[in-house]
Design a protein around this motif. Sequence first.
Motif, PDB file in Angstrom:
ATOM      1  N   LEU A  93       0.832  -1.203   0.000  1.00  0.00           N
ATOM      2  CA  LEU A  93       0.000   0.000   0.000  1.00  0.00           C
ATOM      3  C   LEU A  93       0.866   1.251   0.000  1.00  0.00           C
ATOM      4  N   LYS A  94       1.924   1.240   0.802  1.00  0.00           N
ATOM      5  CA  LYS A  94       2.835   2.391   0.862  1.00  0.00           C
ATOM      6  C   LYS A  94       3.517   2.604  -0.490  1.00  0.00           C
ATOM      7  N   GLU A  95       3.947   1.507  -1.138  1.00  0.00           N
ATOM      8  CA  GLU A  95       4.566   1.613  -2.459  1.00  0.00           C
ATOM      9  C   GLU A  95       3.586   2.174  -3.484  1.00  0.00           C
ATOM     10  N   LEU A  96       2.356   1.708  -3.448  1.00  0.00           N
ATOM     11  CA  LEU A  96       1.348   2.183  -4.396  1.00  0.00           C
ATOM     12  C   LEU A  96       1.013   3.651  -4.182  1.00  0.00           C
ATOM     13  N   ASN A 122       1.529   6.477  -6.954  1.00  0.00           N
ATOM     14  CA  ASN A 122       0.406   7.332  -7.314  1.00  0.00           C
ATOM     15  C   ASN A 122       0.794   8.810  -7.221  1.00  0.00           C
ATOM     16  N   ALA A 123       1.510   9.176  -6.174  1.00  0.00           N
ATOM     17  CA  ALA A 123       1.955  10.569  -6.021  1.00  0.00           C
ATOM     18  C   ALA A 123       2.906  10.952  -7.144  1.00  0.00           C
ATOM     19  N   ALA A 135       3.778  13.839 -12.399  1.00  0.00           N
ATOM     20  CA  ALA A 135       4.119  13.760 -13.819  1.00  0.00           C
ATOM     21  C   ALA A 135       2.990  14.325 -14.678  1.00  0.00           C
ATOM     22  N   ILE A 136       1.768  13.985 -14.338  1.00  0.00           N
ATOM     23  CA  ILE A 136       0.617  14.498 -15.093  1.00  0.00           C
ATOM     24  C   ILE A 136       0.521  16.016 -14.959  1.00  0.00           C
ATOM     25  N   ALA A 137       0.758  16.532 -13.764  1.00  0.00           N
ATOM     26  CA  ALA A 137       0.708  17.983 -13.568  1.00  0.00           C
ATOM     27  C   ALA A 137       1.777  18.675 -14.404  1.00  0.00           C
ATOM     28  N   ASP A 138       2.991  18.118 -14.429  1.00  0.00           N
ATOM     29  CA  ASP A 138       4.067  18.708 -15.231  1.00  0.00           C
ATOM     30  C   ASP A 138       3.727  18.678 -16.719  1.00  0.00           C
ATOM     31  N   LEU A 139       3.190  17.565 -17.186  1.00  0.00           N
ATOM     32  CA  LEU A 139       2.835  17.456 -18.603  1.00  0.00           C
ATOM     33  C   LEU A 139       1.696  18.403 -18.970  1.00  0.00           C
TER      34      LEU A 139
END
Length: 92
Positions: free
Chosen positions: A60-63, A67-68, A73-77
């Motif tokens: 869960l911590k890895e996911l 996700n973050a 990445a989406i915000a930068d793009l």
Amino acid sequence: MPKKRYSAEEIIHKLRGADVLLSQGKTVSQACKQIGVSDQTYYRWRKVYGGMKVDQARRLKELEAENARLKRAIADLTVDKLILKEVAEGKY
């Protein structure tokens, strides 16, 4: 008393210890006192981590970290796309 932040693994171990104490006939308050947390913390932990195993908490911590990273990445793009769109329209 200073606050301590427990990792997910530590929380799960403490919850398992509390479950053992509860199965021995102790009350929730007694079990909480023995594991070193308040009743409110115990119930909050049960709500979040109840029934979870240590490997599931790690996953869960890895996911959550992945996700973050993807959200950044989406915000930068998105910003790059908006800048290119403005340049193509000749605003700058």
